[in-house]
Scaffold this active site. Structure first.
Site, PDB file in Angstrom:
ATOM      1  N   GLY A 306       0.730  -1.264   0.000  1.00 23.12           N
ATOM      2  CA  GLY A 306       0.000   0.000   0.000  1.00 23.12           C
ATOM      3  C   GLY A 306       0.756   1.308   0.000  1.00 23.12           C
ATOM      4  O   GLY A 306       0.118   2.360   0.003  1.00 23.12           O
ATOM      5  N   CYS A 311      -1.323   3.662  -5.796  1.00 31.68           N
ATOM      6  CA  CYS A 311      -1.997   2.604  -5.066  1.00 31.68           C
ATOM      7  C   CYS A 311      -3.107   3.142  -4.183  1.00 31.68           C
ATOM      8  O   CYS A 311      -2.934   4.182  -3.547  1.00 31.68           O
ATOM      9  CB  CYS A 311      -0.919   1.953  -4.209  1.00 31.68           C
ATOM     10  SG  CYS A 311      -1.547   0.872  -2.979  1.00 31.68           S
ATOM     11  N   ARG A 401      -0.109   4.969 -13.854  1.00 28.67           N
ATOM     12  CA  ARG A 401      -1.274   4.346 -13.217  1.00 28.67           C
ATOM     13  C   ARG A 401      -0.869   3.110 -12.437  1.00 28.67           C
ATOM     14  O   ARG A 401       0.071   2.394 -12.789  1.00 28.67           O
ATOM     15  CB  ARG A 401      -2.310   3.962 -14.275  1.00 28.67           C
ATOM     16  CG  ARG A 401      -1.799   2.930 -15.256  1.00 28.67           C
ATOM     17  CD  ARG A 401      -2.808   2.699 -16.367  1.00 28.67           C
ATOM     18  NE  ARG A 401      -2.406   1.625 -17.253  1.00 28.67           N
ATOM     19  CZ  ARG A 401      -3.054   1.293 -18.346  1.00 28.67           C
ATOM     20  NH1 ARG A 401      -4.120   1.964 -18.716  1.00 28.67           N
ATOM     21  NH2 ARG A 401      -2.646   0.288 -19.086  1.00 28.67           N
ATOM     22  N   GLY A 402      -1.571   2.868 -11.342  1.00 25.11           N
ATOM     23  CA  GLY A 402      -1.385   1.639 -10.572  1.00 25.11           C
ATOM     24  C   GLY A 402      -1.786   0.454 -11.419  1.00 25.11           C
ATOM     25  O   GLY A 402      -2.670   0.567 -12.274  1.00 25.11           O
ATOM     26  N   MET A 403      -1.122  -0.678 -11.193  1.00 25.76           N
ATOM     27  CA  MET A 403      -1.424  -1.855 -12.012  1.00 25.76           C
ATOM     28  C   MET A 403      -2.787  -2.448 -11.661  1.00 25.76           C
ATOM     29  O   MET A 403      -3.316  -3.269 -12.389  1.00 25.76           O
ATOM     30  CB  MET A 403      -0.325  -2.902 -11.851  1.00 25.76           C
ATOM     31  CG  MET A 403       0.980  -2.490 -12.510  1.00 25.76           C
ATOM     32  SD  MET A 403       0.782  -2.175 -14.272  1.00 25.76           S
ATOM     33  CE  MET A 403       0.616  -3.857 -14.882  1.00 25.76           C
ATOM     34  N   ALA A 404      -3.351  -2.049 -10.527  1.00 26.78           N
ATOM     35  CA  ALA A 404      -4.696  -2.510 -10.190  1.00 26.78           C
ATOM     36  C   ALA A 404      -5.717  -1.402 -10.425  1.00 26.78           C
ATOM     37  O   ALA A 404      -6.836  -1.462  -9.933  1.00 26.78           O
ATOM     38  CB  ALA A 404      -4.738  -2.985  -8.737  1.00 26.78           C
TER      39      ALA A 404
HETATM   40  P1  XMP Z   1       5.850   3.943  -6.231  1.00 21.16           P
HETATM   41  O1  XMP Z   1       5.491   4.659  -4.942  1.00 21.16           O
HETATM   42  O2  XMP Z   1       7.314   3.907  -6.455  1.00 21.16           O
HETATM   43  O3  XMP Z   1       5.388   2.427  -5.995  1.00 21.16           O
HETATM   44  O4  XMP Z   1       5.077   4.445  -7.385  1.00 21.16           O
HETATM   45  C1  XMP Z   1       5.531   1.424  -6.942  1.00 21.16           C
HETATM   46  C2  XMP Z   1       4.844   0.164  -6.462  1.00 21.16           C
HETATM   47  O5  XMP Z   1       3.454   0.358  -6.269  1.00 21.16           O
HETATM   48  C3  XMP Z   1       2.796  -0.908  -6.288  1.00 21.16           C
HETATM   49  N1  XMP Z   1       1.616  -0.824  -7.137  1.00 21.16           N
HETATM   50  C4  XMP Z   1       0.352  -0.889  -6.698  1.00 21.16           C
HETATM   51  N2  XMP Z   1      -0.133  -1.119  -5.481  1.00 21.16           N
HETATM   52  N3  XMP Z   1      -2.340  -0.974  -6.347  1.00 21.16           N
HETATM   53  C5  XMP Z   1      -1.484  -1.193  -5.314  1.00 21.16           C
HETATM   54  O6  XMP Z   1      -1.947  -1.463  -4.194  1.00 21.16           O
HETATM   55  C6  XMP Z   1      -1.917  -0.736  -7.606  1.00 21.16           C
HETATM   56  O7  XMP Z   1      -2.703  -0.536  -8.538  1.00 21.16           O
HETATM   57  C7  XMP Z   1      -0.496  -0.707  -7.796  1.00 21.16           C
HETATM   58  N4  XMP Z   1       0.281  -0.554  -8.893  1.00 21.16           N
HETATM   59  C8  XMP Z   1       1.568  -0.626  -8.453  1.00 21.16           C
HETATM   60  C9  XMP Z   1       3.798  -1.902  -6.838  1.00 21.16           C
HETATM   61  O8  XMP Z   1       4.271  -2.688  -5.770  1.00 21.16           O
HETATM   62  C10 XMP Z   1       4.879  -1.000  -7.410  1.00 21.16           C
HETATM   63  O9  XMP Z   1       6.137  -1.611  -7.492  1.00 21.16           O
END
Ligand code: XMP
Length: 493
Positions: A306, A311, A401-404
């Site tokens: 998180g 995220c 964008r977050g992968m989720a």
């Molecule tokens: P930063 O802070 O460097 O973090 O951008 C990168 C990490 O974020 C995670 N990640 C996610 N976690 N939902 C999440 O809960 C998401 O959609 C998501 N996308 C990425 C992942 O661990 C990544 O390396």
């Protein structure tokens, strides 16, 4: 001092580190040992890793990371069952630099110059090995040999024939290859079996590249190293086999909740089929989660539930552990058995030093590399109010964008195949936003390394490892817990 008690509920901006007697002769990253274990059998000269996210790491980012001494992990954000695109990204990294090219692009002597030009254009390679049906070397053909030439001329007519080439029989070390090439004044050195069949090619260009990038992360053949994310369900085993075949140096089983039955099943299958593959798994944020992964044979653990910039897990579920507490918990559980990758939450370079002393052997970054030239995605121009001139100006942005996030998940789903309602059923745990475009990731990495060296100097150490050792030997000497006011004094500018 009980370190875990001291960091409970805390993350990077809750602390400063108290300066110690400086003993580092120079803060120049070229002279400071920043080496770190990425995984049990893979050490990096620089502790920086780019995240497996579809707006962060494809071949271009992974190449820069490896050239600069870190490593990139190619995301699996391609549609399920569609493994080819990820393989192409892995292969592009592996082909970028060579010591010895093990499988040089080749063409038959009876083919036409037009065919040769096509192969050169398709592969981006300027020298083709000319081999007969039994892969015996007949000659070399370079771009210069085919320039301004009748397209129907044959390769055999234009190539430099085997009899005019300097070749070496058997394998050769890079230093010996270089010596021979200087002595014989050649830019290319084909390596042959005693029967004349081709086993490799050394080029002067690659040798020069190797010297220009002394910290680069390379495999035994001099190729850049790269990781590949494979997931834990669906096509993950097939994907693992294919990315390994394409040369991936490490598999990353990356799921939102790595301490789970799904992960257990996946690790069992992966270890059964690929017992020797270098394997990273995550994410976890607790001692139990770490032990769970280590006991199942992983070679490194990815820590972070998180904290990521893209995220929303903590917002939507209220689960997670502040990243500093998570790193300390996981480090205490892992001991020195396997390295930890501190994944997510780095918003300023100072947090990198903290991530690396509190428990991370390396640090994984997503949003920090978003918006760079190498990050995937198109530039979009946005109108922004310039606060100084009070005028609207157009500024280039890229999407992160977050992968989720719903967008990333939608792109991964095969919409033709998806059951109706499937999209609505997804509980998104990621967000999407645009970040200003900001030049090459190389410059971003250089800044990070300079700042890390300064941190090592303030910390009274001569190397990254020494800083971590000294911190863990006596955390009380370093830890400065911040109040709301001192946090404002420290970080608000
Ligand atoms: P930063 O802070 O460097 O973090 O951008 C990168 C990490 O974020 C995670 N990640 C996610 N976690 N939902 C999440 O809960 C998401 O959609 C998501 N996308 C990425 C992942 O661990 C990544 O390396």
């Amino acid at each position: 001092m009980d370190l875990l008690d001291a960091v409970r509920g805390c993350t990077f901006d809750d602390f400063l580190l108290a300066p110690q007697l400086g003993v580092l002769p120079s803060r120049d990253p070229d002279t400071v040992d920043l080496s770190a274990r990425f995984s049990e059998h893979l050490t990096l000269e620089r502790p920086i890793v780019s995240a497996n996210m579809d707006t962060v790491t494809r071949a271009a980012t992974a190449i820069v990371l490896a050239e600069e001494g870190g490593i990139g992990v190619i995301d699996r954000g391609f549609r399920a069952g569609d493994i080819g695109p990820q393989i192409a990204e892995v292969a592009a990294v592996k082909r970028r630099q060579h010591g010895v090219i093990g499988d040089p692009h080749a063409i038959a002597p009876e083919r036409s110059v037009a065919d040769a030009l096509r192969v050169m254009a398709e592969t981006g390679v300027g020298t083709l090995a000319v081999v007969d049906g039994t892969r015996r070397l007949a000659g070399l053909l370079t771009e210069r040999d085919v320039r301004f030439v009748r397209p129907d001329a044959t390769v055999a007519e234009r190539m430099t024939p085997r009899s005019s080439l300097v070749v070496h029989t058997g394998a050769i070390g890079l230093a010996d290859a270089e010596r021979l090439m200087i002595e014989r004044k050649v830019k290319k050195l084909p390596l042959l079996n005693p029967d004349g069949t081709l086993i490799g090619l050394v080029t002067a260009r690659d040798l020069i590249k190797q010297k220009q990038l002394p910290f680069a992360t390379r495999d035994a053949h001099g190729r850049l190293r790269v990781g590949a994310a494979i997931g834990a369900t669906g096509d993950y085993l097939e994907r693992a086999a294919d990315v390994l075949r394409a040369g991936a140096d490490v598999l990353v089983v990356d799921i939102a909740h790595g301490h789970s039955d799904v992960m257990e099943r996946a690790l069992r299958e992966i270890r059964r089929r690929f017992p020797d593959a270098e394997l990273v798994a995550g994410n976890v944020a607790t001692a139990e989660g770490t032990t769970f992964l280590v006991d199942r044979g992983v070679n490194a653990v990815k820590v972070g539930i998180g904290p990521g910039g893209g995220c929303s897990t903590r917002l939507t579920t209220s689960f997670g552990v502040p990243q500093v507490e998570a790193l300390v918990r996981c480090r205490l559980a892992a001991g020195e058995r396997v390295p930890l990758i501190a994944d997510g939450g780095i918003k300023r370079d100072g947090s990198i030093a903290e991530a690396l002393v509190f428990g991370g052997d390396t640090v994984m970054l997503g949003s920090a590399f978003a918006g760079t030239d190498e990050a995937p995605g198109d530039i979009v121009m946005k109108s922004v109010l310039d606060s100084e001139s009070q005028k609207i100006v157009k500024v280039p942005f890229k999407v992160f964008r977050g992968m989720a996030s719903i967008g990333a998940v939608r792109d991964r789903l095969d919409l033709e195949e998806a059951a109706p309602g499937e999209l609505e059923a997804i509980g998104a745990e990621g967000i999407e936003f645009s970040v200003p475009a900001r030049g090459s990731a190389r410059a971003v990495i250089h800044d990070m390394l300079k700042h890390l060296c300064s941190a090592i100097s303030y910390g009274g150490a001569r190397s990254l490892q020494e800083l971590r050792r000294q911190f863990w030997a006596n955390p009380e000497r370093y830890l400065v817990k911040l109040t709301a006011a001192s946090r404002t004094e420290s970080f608000q500018r």
